[in-house]
Design a protein around this motif. Structure first.
Motif, short mmCIF file in Angstrom:
data_model
loop_
_atom_site.label_atom_id
_atom_site.label_comp_id
_atom_site.label_asym_id
_atom_site.label_seq_id
_atom_site.Cartn_x
_atom_site.Cartn_y
_atom_site.Cartn_z
N LEU A 199 0.92 -1.13 0.12
CA LEU A 199 -0.21 0.14 -0.23
C LEU A 199 0.63 1.18 -0.14
CD1 LEU A 199 -3.00 1.57 0.60
CD2 LEU A 199 -2.41 1.60 3.01
N GLY A 200 0.95 2.15 -1.23
CA GLY A 200 1.45 3.22 -1.53
C GLY A 200 3.16 3.10 -1.54
N LYS A 201 4.13 3.63 -1.55
CA LYS A 201 5.06 3.73 -1.87
C LYS A 201 6.39 2.92 -1.46
CE LYS A 201 5.86 7.78 -4.79
NZ LYS A 201 6.45 9.54 -5.01
N VAL A 202 5.96 2.49 -0.16
CA VAL A 202 6.59 2.70 0.20
C VAL A 202 6.16 1.25 1.98
CG1 VAL A 202 8.22 2.26 2.54
CG2 VAL A 202 8.32 4.13 0.42
N ASP A 203 6.11 0.29 1.87
CA ASP A 203 5.39 -0.85 2.44
C ASP A 203 6.21 -1.62 3.52
OD1 ASP A 203 3.86 -1.45 4.21
OD2 ASP A 203 1.62 -1.29 2.87
N VAL A 204 6.27 -2.26 4.17
CA VAL A 204 6.63 -4.28 4.90
C VAL A 204 5.57 -5.68 3.82
CG1 VAL A 204 7.78 -2.80 6.60
CG2 VAL A 204 6.07 -3.78 6.11
#
Ligand code: ZN
Length: 119
Positions: A83-88
């Motif tokens: 979700l979004g540009k950065v996630d884990v």
């Protein structure tokens, strides 16, 4: 915070689930005030609001799930949602990014790797 469950969708899900438990807990507390109908009514309404709010959050998860990107995690190989540009990663908390420029900035990609002793 535990190391697992840092994925954004997982966190929102945990939040929605905790709202349900808080709502049920408040309603349960209200049962002890059976001598006071006013307090009991207030706790019942308050608990009900929490449960309603959680279903609202679940609805919101459904809405934002459509904007997530499914990627194969380079660390554990499972399909995870970003979700979004950065996630884990939902399974192993491997930092993932959609933007190559952000690589190694907001999250260090080597952060969760167990094997980086290849000198
Ligand atoms: Zn993973």
């Amino acid at each position: 915070m535990a190391t697992k469950g840092m994925n954004k969708i997982n966190r929102i899900r945990t939040f929605a689930l905790s709202l349900v438990f808080i709502g049920i807990f408040i309603m349960y507390i209200g049962l002890f005030f059976d001598s006071s109908p006013i307090i009991m009514t207030i706790t019942m309404i308050l608990g009900f609001i929490f449960v309603i709010a959680s279903s609202g959050v679940y609805f919101w998860i459904g809405m934002i799930s459509t904007s997530t990107v499914k990627v194969e995690c380079p660390n554990c190989g499972k399909i995870t949602k970003v979700l979004g540009k950065v996630d884990v990663c939902m399974y192993c908390d491997e930092p993932l990014t959609m933007d190559p420029e952000l690589e190694g900035k907001e999250f260090d990609p080597k952060y969760n790797r167990k094997s980086h002793n290849n000198t």
